[in-house]
Write an enzyme that holds these catalytic residues in place. Structure first.
Site, short mmCIF file in Angstrom:
data_model
loop_
_atom_site.label_atom_id
_atom_site.label_comp_id
_atom_site.label_asym_id
_atom_site.label_seq_id
_atom_site.Cartn_x
_atom_site.Cartn_y
_atom_site.Cartn_z
N HIS B 277 0.82 -1.22 0.00
CA HIS B 277 0.00 0.00 0.00
C HIS B 277 0.85 1.27 0.00
O HIS B 277 0.51 2.26 0.66
CB HIS B 277 -0.94 0.01 1.22
CG HIS B 277 -2.01 -1.03 1.13
ND1 HIS B 277 -3.09 -0.90 0.29
CD2 HIS B 277 -2.14 -2.24 1.74
CE1 HIS B 277 -3.87 -1.97 0.41
NE2 HIS B 277 -3.31 -2.80 1.27
N ASP B 336 -0.24 -4.88 6.22
CA ASP B 336 -1.26 -5.77 5.65
C ASP B 336 -1.09 -5.94 4.14
O ASP B 336 -0.44 -5.13 3.48
CB ASP B 336 -2.65 -5.20 5.90
CG ASP B 336 -2.81 -3.84 5.22
OD1 ASP B 336 -1.92 -2.99 5.42
OD2 ASP B 336 -3.78 -3.66 4.47
N GLU B 337 -1.70 -6.99 3.63
CA GLU B 337 -1.85 -7.22 2.18
C GLU B 337 -0.59 -6.94 1.37
O GLU B 337 -0.61 -6.15 0.44
CB GLU B 337 -2.99 -6.34 1.64
CG GLU B 337 -4.33 -6.68 2.24
CD GLU B 337 -5.45 -5.89 1.58
OE1 GLU B 337 -6.47 -6.52 1.23
OE2 GLU B 337 -5.32 -4.66 1.42
N VAL B 338 0.51 -7.62 1.72
CA VAL B 338 1.73 -7.45 0.93
C VAL B 338 1.69 -8.43 -0.24
O VAL B 338 1.54 -9.63 -0.07
CB VAL B 338 2.98 -7.72 1.80
CG1 VAL B 338 4.23 -7.50 0.96
CG2 VAL B 338 2.98 -6.83 3.02
#
Lengths: 541, 541
Positions: B277, B336-338
């Site tokens: 992100h 998060d969400e790598v």
């Protein structure tokens, strides 16, 4: 029972999304740039050239050509559009704008407007909204058959004017020959589930003008409240409104809204839905059906009682008032979702059914009521036409051949085919229920709905006069009705105005993005609709 | 792919609803009256008596008791709450209010405030927010250990005061002994997908205070834009913001927001999410991973490159700045969400993986990055604690024992059990993703989510410090963030403040309805949430 459906969906919904906190912006978003100076909705014909013309607030004028009709609506619109183009609250530094010309630009000092036909007082279903806009080096002219077309042309002109990086305002040489695909491009707002102040309704009318929508379908009363102040039956709002002083529309409010709409070429079609959806009416006038539990009347009331004489004497007076208060040729008489259970429970109605020989067929009773209502309309105001929800014809009520039937149920293609096959004109709203919100880019679904996608002859197709986006009021009021309706309704606006072959979602996205920012700049709080992005002017408060 | 899910739902959705245009208002709505003068969220203990006390704007005063600590935050709150109680823009006729007393009412001329402990400058996770409020014939006192408790008590006092039909303001004799169930009651706003002006963020903070929420989780930057103006790396916003002048938060903006929050007992926890992100970061500082297509670098970038020295020298300076700008003890570090695909494509990273012996296990690389980041935080600001999204511990990164782990994925009960079993403190947000809108009374779903509903020992349960409602920014900005967040977030506010046994949806609905109207009266445009109804003061514009 209905409530369960949304909740069920909520569940499916969250379950489907739990593994991603934020959706990646849909790919197309990365390749669709926001447009600049595009007319919305996309015009039928437009040619744009490179030559630029600079507008200067000190010497620009809107003027009538010598041959033109002069109409109050247009003269007032000159002031409104001057403010939109030059007076934006955001263009604080307009006085600092260099008035000297860029080498490659001409100066545009006036838009010459030529309205051919005599001024009409109100727009109508038959109004011609076509216009021709020609901007060529230093000269700009707007030609239209009617004043309503001139209004649409002024909107387009204001949209072509863009602010350059140096703060000056520029418009390219352009030829536009434009007209709407459908004559009826409406939006329904419901002011009964929740009350919406007139000031908010006016912002909504500004948004409608910016999107060239031309019918405000005002679902003004319903079960929950009766905010319309009647001069023949003041008890209706006195007893039926949430508050008879603060949550009503006085005759003055109604006049102002009709006038505000008229000045923008927008028709106000009022809906007084009956015989169902009338709970709030019964508080002021005793015309509802007493529901019974066996022998005993419960304290509950059902639809209007079609067997009472009072019902029709009331309607005669009340409908006459409505035809006098609302200048539009059409009145929306509703006729949807009539619940028969209360009628079935009522002994007097049971006797009446016997007497009439209706047996157990309560749609016959509904037909009887609607027939009487329509006859009353014809009697008190022969010139008045009516719009009704599809159930009325579904139940075989005989209506005037010029009746407009609004289709709101699925499967809508079958219904559109049926209604037009009976020779009635049809309006589509089924696929444009904006109140049913859902997560994501739902505007695409609205944009892709094509009203002509049903099996029918050319003659049947010619009976489709347009459609309506609906924003029912269960979950909206002044706090969110503008942001929730716009720009999602812009997708519907383009579908109803632009040519049938204008279907690219990619192109539409860029235009709608500019249109949203345009609305923000005009003080209309249109919400984000496609995942990310920004506008030059963001909401301040 | 993600996009399809919402669209799929839309389809199910409309299909399920086509046969009813409007849901009948859920039955409970007809039997739950809006409350009047109820404290929101429901207090832990309250006793109310019939005796009424009349407040008069001319002679009512907030005063400190002799023993009380005197704190700027409270003195300023006196003015704010005086305006809330007496100065509402709607109470136009306050001067006309009869100052003589009703026979059955006493006059209440002051609220005596007693703060026991020395004034703290900023609220913290450990702050005690308990208070005791006693209103008895002509006398009112507010006792609290800390100034933060006094703030909550002032809010409750202002909510107990009701406007009578004659326009006078009345409060019943009442005893309130109140404290929050959880210390961390947060709301996440995302200012990267769409920019939100500081003026709107302040309205949001007003709403948080009215609902006794105490943590503003500011997800300030993300892939889409970098509005935070850094003084150590100005290129970040210069290159990464939507507009480096109009769509940014200057250090002055940030200071003002932190101060505005402090005065309301609200912590500002900033989130700088990495290593994923971070697309917008890369425009200003070259720390992102170059994605490759075979041998060739594409022009696309992935997460932060954990193998570059530049990455860590940047982080050292930047994190130091953040710990200086944001006074709260906690920094939210994201994690998060790598997405591993870009890392996998990059040859330099492949070599690094070999060298480190990570094989193909890229979560090892993520762990390596997070470990370095956490070490940097410890080094530049040992006092700083951190909050991270669940993936960091899911990937076995070793974090400080006082780390707070935010759970956002389903199945959340398993995750809460796992996180607390590791001895970490936990925050729940999975069931409170307010950005996922759906049609209907979805607040009920939020209200019914109980953070303790997971299998765990008392010790594990004691590690649950609260939760957060999340409003991700894909579809909200200043045009709709307030109305979409409130009062749906009020359901979360009560779940996090009130006792665990406060679970009646019926009772909550009446309270939330009053709370919504209260917010409207304060200029916070909270939207309708349950099908129909009205507020005494509706939105004007």
């Amino acid at each position: 029972m209905e409530l369960k459906i949304p909740l069920l969906i909520i569940v499916l919904f969250s379950c489907n999304l739990v593994n991603s906190r934020r959706e990646p912006s849909p790919k197309l978003k990365n390749v669709v740039p926001i447009t600049k100076g595009q007319i919305f909705p996309k015009p039928q014909n437009q040619v744009t050239f490179d030559n630029r013309n600079i507008l200067n607030k000190k010497n620009f004028h809107f003027e009538y050509s010598k041959e033109s009709q002069v109409c109050d609506v247009i003269s007032i619109a000159f002031n409104r559009y001057y403010k939109i183009i030059f007076g934006s609250q955001y263009l604080r530094n307009m006085n600092d704008v260099p008035s000297q010309l860029k080498s490659d630009a001409s100066s545009l000092n006036r838009l010459l407007v030529n309205v051919h036909e005599p001024c009409e007082e109100y727009p109508s279903l038959e109004s011609d909204e076509s216009y021709t806009l020609e901007i060529s080096t230093g000269l700009a002219s707007l030609e239209s058959k009617t004043l309503w077309g001139a209004l649409r042309g002024l909107e387009s002109f204001s949209q072509l004017v863009v602010e350059l990086d140096d703060g000056s305002l520029s418009v390219n040489n352009t030829l536009v020959n434009d007209f709407p695909r459908f004559n009826h491009r409406g939006i329904l707002l419901d002011t009964s589930r929740h009350y919406i102040r007139p000031s908010i309704l006016k912002v909504h009318l500004d948004a409608m003008e910016a999107n060239k929508m031309n019918v405000f379908h005002w679902h003004i009363v319903d079960d929950q409240s009766f905010p319309y102040v009647s001069y023949t039956y003041p008890e209706l709002s006195k007893m039926g409104a949430y508050n008879p002083y603060t949550h009503v529309y006085t005759s003055q409010d109604v006049k102002e809204i009709i006038e505000y709409a008229r000045l923008r070429g927008i028709r106000v079609v009022a809906e007084f839905d009956s015989p169902g959806h009338t709970e709030s009416w019964g508080k002021g006038v005793p015309i509802l059906t007493n529901c019974y539990d066996g022998e005993k009347p419960t304290n509950e009331f059902g639809p209007i009682d079609p067997t009472k004489n009072l019902t029709y004497s009331f309607l005669k007076t009340f409908v006459k008032e409505l035809t006098q208060v609302f200048p539009d040729k059409y009145l929306h008489l509703g006729g949807d979702e009539v619940d028969f259970s209360c009628w079935e429970s009522n002994p007097a109605i049971t006797d009446f059914m016997k007497e009439k020989g209706y047996g157990k067929n309560y749609s016959k009773l509904e037909e009887y009521y609607m027939q009487n209502l329509l006859d009353i309309v014809n009697e008190v105001s022969p010139k008045t036409g009516y719009i009704i929800w599809q159930e009325v014809v579904d139940n075989n009520v005989v209506v005037k051949p010029d009746t407009v039937v609004e289709v709101w149920k699925d499967p809508w293609p079958e219904e559109m085919a049926m209604v037009t096959n009976l020779g009635y004109r049809a309006l589509l709203s089924t696929c444009w229920y904006l109140n049913y919100i859902s997560y994501g880019d739902d505007w695409i679904k609205y944009y892709n709905c094509e009203p002509m996608d049903f099996k029918g002859t050319d003659e049947q197709k010619s009976l489709v006069i347009g459609g309506e986006a609906c924003m029912w009021g269960e979950y909206v009021d002044g706090s969110n009705v503008i942001s929730r309706t716009w720009p999602r309704a812009s997708a519907v606006a383009e579908r109803l105005w632009s040519a049938q072959n204008v279907t690219s979602v990619r192109d539409a996205q860029g235009r709608i993005e500019e249109q949203r920012c345009r609305m923000l700049k005009r003080g209309i709080k249109a919400e984000p609709f496609n995942g990310s992005g920004h506008c030059e002017y963001e909401v301040e408060n």
